[in-house]
Design a protein around this motif. Structure first.
Motif, PDB file in Angstrom:
ATOM      1  N   TYR A   1       6.163   2.086   3.106  1.00 23.49           N
ATOM      2  CA  TYR A   1       4.722   2.178   2.861  1.00 23.49           C
ATOM      3  C   TYR A   1       4.517   2.569   1.409  1.00 23.49           C
ATOM      4  CZ  TYR A   1      -0.109   3.941   3.307  1.00 23.49           C
ATOM      5  OH  TYR A   1      -1.459   4.173   3.160  1.00 23.49           O
ATOM      6  N   PHE A   2       3.884   1.684   0.635  1.00 21.93           N
ATOM      7  CA  PHE A   2       3.699   1.948  -0.793  1.00 21.93           C
ATOM      8  C   PHE A   2       2.432   2.742  -1.088  1.00 21.93           C
ATOM      9  CE2 PHE A   2       6.740  -1.551  -1.126  1.00 21.93           C
ATOM     10  CZ  PHE A   2       7.575  -1.079  -2.136  1.00 21.93           C
ATOM     11  N   GLY A   3       1.609   2.974  -0.069  1.00 20.63           N
ATOM     12  CA  GLY A   3       0.404   3.744  -0.283  1.00 20.63           C
ATOM     13  C   GLY A   3      -0.854   2.922  -0.081  1.00 20.63           C
ATOM     14  N   ALA A   4      -1.969   3.442  -0.607  1.00 24.28           N
ATOM     15  CA  ALA A   4      -3.269   2.833  -0.342  1.00 24.28           C
ATOM     16  C   ALA A   4      -4.081   2.703  -1.625  1.00 24.28           C
ATOM     17  CB  ALA A   4      -4.037   3.676   0.662  1.00 24.28           C
ATOM     18  N   MET A   5      -4.875   1.626  -1.671  1.00 22.08           N
ATOM     19  CA  MET A   5      -5.884   1.473  -2.709  1.00 22.08           C
ATOM     20  C   MET A   5      -7.247   1.648  -2.059  1.00 22.08           C
ATOM     21  SD  MET A   5      -4.581  -1.635  -5.179  1.00 22.08           S
ATOM     22  CE  MET A   5      -5.969  -1.381  -6.300  1.00 22.08           C
TER      23      MET A   5
END
Length: 450
Positions: free
Chosen positions: A183-187
């Motif tokens: 999971y690379f994260g959120a924008m």
């Protein structure tokens, strides 16, 4: 970073690379790809960006985001072929610090698909998922994308259009430890990063006055995710087959080709320009919107674009129309694609019912429609041979012209697009990919043929 090797086709160049895809269109692939390109370019890295498929508009935005040094080439397995796609990326890798490839539609949509291209090139896939109205089901979508096709390298997922920090937490909860998906994260959802759209897709880069600011906002947001670090290096190999384009005969040596290029006519494959130059042509660009006369050329090329957005300016440029009539009267070649063809007709009407007189070089009129009227790959039987092509338009034409030929669809679902000839004018809705048959492309511009 490893030095580039030279010699046999088996030699490789290792460059950090990522293939940005999604479950479907409208998940934010272009925004994320542009954000990554700007994020890396701001560090002084040399970023090369590519777009999967026949799209014209996204590559303009991506090239701008990467610094505008190089155009963003289209990688299309049907139009160009596997060897040509492989070579374009291999050539870019020789002096790039990072390579980004934006997919088309959903990861597995189409034949061939983005997944097919990612697998061919060996580039890991980042799945961008618009999480609007979604919580833990995010994990199920990510799992399906990661495991639908065995052997496809999957880098991980990025949540896009996220409402809040709490929303991001729920999305991450869906990625249970056993799924083994990074999971690379959120924008977060933001009007500051949204890219405006119109009927053929995103608004062209040159028409968005605050584009730089929007991309900067997106780059700042991507810099807060796990994608801030460069992706892992990928080995890029030269294709096993010899590149035929490097040995093309100088069929167009000494031929001067005038190419319409402005806000109304901008849909052109960079590979088409390369192909014409390799065959010896001298290219000169002009603007039907702003110029009063044509450059001193032997042939003309009108690519597609948005003439319907510039009706009055095109109608009022009487001196340009007169110059085009003179060119045609001298039996000089003109090739016009899609929007370029509409400009050569008698009139063009936009979706609001506003009509304007065009050049009148071709009999008939065109009217913009509210729905898509043509889409898909076709083979285009041109006077000099068959070119591979793509069509995508919202207009319909009413003309007494009898087509010289008709395109053949890759998937034979309906009739192909018509190809018209009037004197030395060749006109069609089809956007042709010249490297698919350089000899046929050259025949469109060679002066002297009756």
């Amino acid at each position: 970073m490893d030095d580039a090797f030279s010699g046999s086709p088996g030699d490789a160049r290792r460059v950090p690379a990522l293939f940005i895809s999604a479950p479907a269109s409208h998940h934010g692939k272009t925004t994320v790809t542009a954000a990554l390109a700007r994020c890396y370019a701001k560090r002084g890295l040399r970023v090369r960006v590519f777009k999967t498929g026949p799209d014209f508009i996204d590559p303009m935005l991506l090239a701008h985001a990467a610094g505008g040094v190089h155009p963003a080439y289209q990688l299309d397995l049907w139009l160009a072929g596997a060897d040509a796609c492989q070579k374009m990326v291999y050539d870019a890798a020789q002096d790039a610090d990072a390579i980004l490839i934006e997919g088309v539609m959903g990861l597995f949509d189409g034949q061939p698909s983005s997944a097919d291209l990612a697998a061919l090139l060996g580039v890991p896939v980042l799945a961008v998922i618009d999480a609007t109205g979604m919580a833990q089901t995010f994990g199920a979508v990510a799992y399906g994308l990661a495991h639908y096709r065995a052997g496809l390298s999957f880098a991980g997922v990025l949540a896009n259009s996220v409402a809040s920090t709490r929303h991001a937490e729920m999305l991450e909860q869906g990625l249970r430890p056993g799924l083994n998906i990074r999971y690379f994260g959120a924008m977060l959802r933001s009007a500051d990063t949204a890219l405006p759209e119109r009927h053929l897709g995103l608004v062209q880069a040159a028409e968005v006055p605050d584009l730089a600011a929007r991309i900067e906002h997106a780059a700042a947001a991507i810099g807060q995710t796990g994608l801030a670090s460069l992706p892992a290096p990928v080995s890029f190999y030269a294709p096993s087959n010899v590149d035929a384009s490097a040995h093309l005969p100088l069929t167009l040596l000494g031929v001067r080709i005038g190419i319409a290029r402005d806000a109304a006519f901008s849909f052109i494959y960079p590979a088409n320009l390369d192909c014409l130059r390799v065959m010896g042509a001298t290219l000169q660009f002009f603007s039907p919107l702003n110029d009063a006369e044509l450059p001193d050329v032997d042939s003309l090329y009108f690519p597609g674009g948005y003439p319907e957005l510039h009706l009055q300016t095109l109608q009022n440029n009487l001196s340009m129309k007169a110059a085009l009539h003179h060119h045609h009267a001298c039996n000089k070649p003109i090739f016009a694609e899609c929007g370029g063809m509409l400009y050569l007709l008698g009139s063009l009407t936009d979706k609001s019912g506003n009509a304007a007189a065009m050049t009148g070089l071709l009999p008939g009129r065109a009217v913009m429609q509210s729905r898509l009227q043509g889409l898909g790959y076709q083979s285009a039987p041109m006077p000099g041979g068959v070119l591979r092509a793509h069509t995508f338009h919202h207009s319909m034409i009413d003309t007494p012209m009898v087509p010289q030929a008709i395109g053949e669809r890759l998937h034979n679902t309906s009739a192909g697009e018509k190809i018209f000839q009037v004197g030395r004018i060749t006109a069609t809705y089809l956007h042709c990919y010249f490297p698919s048959n350089p000899t046929a492309a050259a025949a469109l511009f060679l002066p002297g043929r009756k």
